[in-house]
Design a protein around this motif. Structure first.
Motif, mmCIF file in Angstrom:
data_model
loop_
_atom_site.group_PDB
_atom_site.id
_atom_site.type_symbol
_atom_site.label_atom_id
_atom_site.label_comp_id
_atom_site.label_asym_id
_atom_site.label_seq_id
_atom_site.Cartn_x
_atom_site.Cartn_y
_atom_site.Cartn_z
ATOM 1 N N TRP A 38 19.843 54.895 8.084
ATOM 2 C CA TRP A 38 20.965 54.295 7.348
ATOM 3 C C TRP A 38 20.512 53.846 5.959
ATOM 4 C CZ3 TRP A 38 21.566 49.150 5.672
ATOM 5 C CH2 TRP A 38 20.530 48.271 6.041
ATOM 6 N N LEU A 39 19.289 53.293 5.883
ATOM 7 C CA LEU A 39 18.802 52.763 4.616
ATOM 8 C C LEU A 39 18.181 53.870 3.767
ATOM 9 C CD1 LEU A 39 18.759 50.028 3.221
ATOM 10 C CD2 LEU A 39 16.484 49.641 4.170
ATOM 11 N N ARG A 40 17.472 54.771 4.423
ATOM 12 C CA ARG A 40 16.880 55.887 3.684
ATOM 13 C C ARG A 40 17.952 56.749 3.035
ATOM 14 N NH1 ARG A 40 13.647 56.404 8.202
ATOM 15 N NH2 ARG A 40 14.919 58.159 8.945
ATOM 16 N N ASN A 41 18.985 57.064 3.821
ATOM 17 C CA ASN A 41 20.082 57.870 3.269
ATOM 18 C C ASN A 41 20.665 57.226 2.019
ATOM 19 O OD1 ASN A 41 19.803 59.715 5.315
ATOM 20 N ND2 ASN A 41 21.678 59.129 6.415
ATOM 21 N N CYS A 96 22.731 47.454 0.270
ATOM 22 C CA CYS A 96 21.476 46.920 0.819
ATOM 23 C C CYS A 96 20.275 47.583 0.154
ATOM 24 C CB CYS A 96 21.419 47.142 2.326
ATOM 25 S SG CYS A 96 22.643 46.190 3.246
ATOM 26 N N ALA A 97 20.366 48.898 0.008
ATOM 27 C CA ALA A 97 19.266 49.619 -0.626
ATOM 28 C C ALA A 97 19.096 49.182 -2.075
ATOM 29 C CB ALA A 97 19.526 51.124 -0.543
ATOM 30 N N ALA A 98 20.191 48.959 -2.742
ATOM 31 C CA ALA A 98 20.123 48.583 -4.151
ATOM 32 C C ALA A 98 19.511 47.202 -4.331
ATOM 33 C CB ALA A 98 21.531 48.615 -4.760
ATOM 34 N N LEU A 99 19.898 46.291 -3.472
ATOM 35 C CA LEU A 99 19.427 44.917 -3.621
ATOM 36 C C LEU A 99 18.082 44.687 -2.938
ATOM 37 C CD1 LEU A 99 22.792 43.023 -2.992
ATOM 38 C CD2 LEU A 99 21.577 43.219 -5.172
#
Lengths: 355, 355, 355, 355
Positions: A257-260, A182-185
């Motif tokens: 969750w996303l920051r990590n 999710c973070a990558a996209l």
């Protein structure tokens, strides 16, 4: 000299992130019903439904081995088969867990390039046999991001799920590092899961900063029937469920969750950027998420080990460096520096050109 | 009015005790190897070997369902059977987990009085069939203390193990509340395990004050062969094992494991002492450990519920009250008081006799 | 035009040979105890022990799927793995039966040339992983003759078994066509089984001329413990066992087992001899036993089908012709003739060059 | 003295009846496709559909252990349970096969009188638990006739199936001696199967006069999905299927299936009539089908054994006499005579009254 607490061998080596820890502390108050009948579990389930913007069924299991294997078992009968890539964790590193939980469903390895499954590969494999002497394909599993650190694009997942629907196959996603994808996209979780045709997602918490616990999300609710019994029978129903559920509540609501995941991804990118131009050093796979696979001469890898770095070399013989929610950029730079020093003694074009 | 955080429905409702919590905090430092290759896991294993004064093999599983089922599966082939009592948790409350993990080993329920297995009952059942059409008995499992709150004496266990040896059966102990048995008997853990002939013990941590995790101890080392693989395949190998192991280190070294159990036992005794003389109220089983089973008229139990108390009535129709490491004696007294009030409205001999 | 009753698609298409039939008739007299407690079963077991000149344990199963899968299950725990070749029937044509019977043991495909396993390939595969995340190799299975119609020599088997002993692996032989191997080598059954280090042999009866039934022979008696229960539980204990056992008595005592196999082998040789020189036609594997694999242009194979011949093309894309105990040499010649006609229309150099 | 070929210990002791034998001979001609792709298998399946006057799905398995266990496995997931009577063959004499094939489905024994399940008993048991810690009831299995030789009436089956539908349970019928029930009731097979609400029937061939083989009939076609794969994987797909199928064709078309059963039933009745009035001798169950259970003093049973008679005493301690398609009425009379002689020495009112 490298600090043993800041190695990059695995994102499993990291501890519990502050948000997960705080949630466990908050949950550790008084007596509450066991086996998921508590408020934390209800809130965690709701948090997932909100995050994914859909009324999915949510379950919690202790680890990824169980989450993925139970999910596949719920999609298959024992005489079915599951199509996966040759680097799929369920194929290479679960000690036969999918076969055990499903009572014999066979994993079929599709031909892939660098561990990323394609719709064509699925179609070819599924079409290769249709007789009763071979287990009938029933599910496809993809790992997002892959074990080689690559992220499936929305389009790629949609192409896979379209093929699955066409062939009567269910699509399972091993999301041990789903947050990193999710973070990558930079997309919504829904975009690469149910909106792209995924039937079941195992959303990893451990590698994301929790002590223990994965979430299993059924976007097709009918497939979830009986999964609570399945978890119980298979030893995956926690009595003090609040300690698995509470961290999710805080991780999701705080955005940790996303920051990590973004932090871990950035560390991988930081290393990749520093070593990608080095002679004698090749990035084996695109660095989409939180891992970097480096192919380098064995003597260089050995020199790296002698400087105290630890890493695995199990895929393709290259060195894998994996970054976690708490990886220290200073240490990433130290690793890059050591790599440069080792490889650059022969051929660092920058230093050669310096006057 | 009863505080919902101080019910006595189950010792699973309690949280994490201070010692276990402190150990998790201490373990949550830096990066350490995963899958049990860390120092905490080594120390926890050593702590068990020291506590039991023997070189047993030690493994950690997430919960009791898995610990007991995997242990039984390691003793049996699928065509074997396991002798247990009719109240055995593996028979009544594991949703078929032993059959699942063993791929079909059947549980054979021996005739017992109040849930305590005897050597005679084992012998009679084992002798009842010897043909190939019936699964061959291969193991006996006892719960210490029993699900009815009774503790097997050293002699009783020795009698059982002697019978097992005589019949070629292995002896497994479900010690979900093993600490409570030790506290009750005031004996060494070794006395009621390997010295008494137990082959495998599942030592419960969750009910003793931990968040998650049970230890599986093989006193016959040859039986432990491959158990590490078995755990991995069955989804019971924690990646961040330190968080399962560290609490054991602190619990065992600090003595909290025994203090917690002794406290819970004392609460049960405290309730039993206050209600044992009440008319219309019968203690269903000897109160040896941390539970009290009360048989009372349904209308009395209903009155108790109306006062806010929660309890289970699944064994024999009586009310079960279960005490944990943190049960509040004041609340125990409040429960006793309510029981007296409810039952005593008709028949409290004290008040009748008062002038 | 080809008679449909004399195709060479499979040796499973043949019926019951006269000796097996006569034995069933002889056994069909009066009442006898069921489940193998009859005289025929005792005599069949003894006949095997005499034929193999050793005190092996003998069991009877209904078919090869079960015989091989149960035998492998008896050698493995669920977390073990079995090394086989990529053409092994257990891998390609049993619909996941080995995984089902063993509750999850994974088959590991070793690199081989043309389907024949080598000691080197076994060693390389077994050494490739030794961590707990991968199922531990515990057995090797070879098919004698292979699915590609090749026969392992005594030396080759000895080399394999030596490697197995060295690595702590058991050696299983799928002998669906074991008789054909004996006929091909002209050796004693013992020479390519226990004397060469085979632990368990599944000796095929069905393809050898029986209606149903395979024998499972344990040369290491300790491995046979409980196998009778295993067969019963897995639905492989025939109540009217005499009809599985009696044919063996007659087949072995009359020598039909070997004659049948020799005849089938001779038919394969007869075809191979007639087509081996043809242009555009290649024998894919050495013709050691009762099958011939022919690689030819697809249009030629199609022409063959148009002339009414049926055959499988599942291994390597070539045409497989398989001969049975009752294959008619006249029909073999007819097939060869058709092949010559089809292939020779373009390019038979001999006839072209003849004056 | 009793001829060992005419004992009444089991109907499994009988051989192959003439009709089945003739069919096997007729089928033993030439080459035909394997694995059920032959004409005999098609005709046998059609014959069942005609006999039952419905378009059921038909499969063939080697024996009853497998047929019943596979059928139950197809109705259940591993975390489900199956309700049966305490005398059910699947519970008492299959060595854990149902648990093995289903990967852990638990059998729940309902309280019954003399082995006949009732709708009430099913309802009570199914209602006893509804929590996740206990396997969810999913199927009911009844044996028709029961292991105690009693026949369920059409009404009784309808009552059971109505309860099953009400509770969301599937109804399976173990028809190892289904023909005997039809003969006893004089009804159409459809009347006590699908018309009465049975979902799946295992129709026994072996005890009816065949060498090997049972038919599995799915009246609810949707439940049959994948059952062909299930049979294959579980080692129950015969390669030379014609020899399992052909006997059914002849047995059904000739009426032998019913004649054989009627004869066996008549023999049981013949014995029952002759001994029912004897003092010291009690018929334990109604003699509805082909078995007679006699309760008599142990010394009488011992005397019977001394006269050479063999029988089982496994249900309730009484002697079971079981009659087959070829039981000799003369031998039945001889048994009755011996019983009279043994029991009558003390108390045969006829002889006492004789002058």
């Amino acid at each position: 000299m490298p600090n043993s607490t800041q190695q990059f061998a695995s994102d499993n080596y990291a501890g519990i992130c502050p948000e997960a820890w705080a949630a466990m502390a908050a949950a550790n108050v008084g007596h509450v019903p066991a086996y998921g009948e508590d408020g934390w579990t209800a809130r965690a389930s709701d948090a997932f439904r909100e995050l994914f913007r859909t009324n999915c069924d949510v379950f919690f299991a202790f680890n990824g081995t169980a989450a993925n294997s139970l999910a596949l078992a719920s999609l298959c009968q024992s005489y079915h088969s599951v199509i996966c890539s040759s680097t799929a964790h369920v194929e290479t590193d679960e000690c036969g867990a999918p076969e055990f939980f499903s009572n014999g469903s066979k994993l079929l390895v599709a031909a892939t390039k660098s561990g990323k499954l394609t719709a064509e590969a699925v179609r070819t494999l599924a079409a290769s046999r249709s007789d009763i002497h071979f287990p009938k394909p029933r599910a496809v599993t993809i790992t997002q991001p892959t074990e080689t650190g690559q992220v499936y694009s929305i389009d790629e997942i949609q192409a896979l799920s379209a093929t699955c629907r066409d062939l009567g196959l269910r699509l399972h996603m091993d999301g041990a590092r789903f947050a990193n994808a999710c973070a990558a996209l930079g997309c919504e979780p829904a975009d690469i899961s149910w909106k792209a045709g995924v039937d079941v997602l195992c959303f990893g918490g451990t590698k994301n900063g929790m002590a223990v616990g994965e979430a299993v999300l059924y976007f097709d609710n009918s497939l979830a029937e009986g999964f609570d019994y399945r978890c119980k029978q298979a030893g995956q129903l926690a009595s003090k469920m609040r300690f698995l559920a509470a961290p999710w509540v805080e991780m999701l609501s705080s955005g940790a969750w996303l920051r990590n995941a973004a932090h871990a991804n950035a560390c991988a990118r930081r290393l990749a950027d520093q070593v990608s131009g080095l002679r004698g050093c090749e990035l084996m796979f695109p660095v989409d998420a939180n891992s970097v696979f480096i192919r380098a001469p064995e003597q260089s890898l050995q020199a790296l080990r002698q400087r105290g770095w630890r890493f695995y070399t199990f895929i393709g013989g290259g060195a894998r460096f994996m970054f976690a929610w708490d990886s220290d950029p200073v240490r990433v730079d130290a690793l890059a520096s050591d790599l440069r020093a080792i490889l650059g003694t022969k051929a660092d074009p920058m230093s050669i050109n310096m006057p």
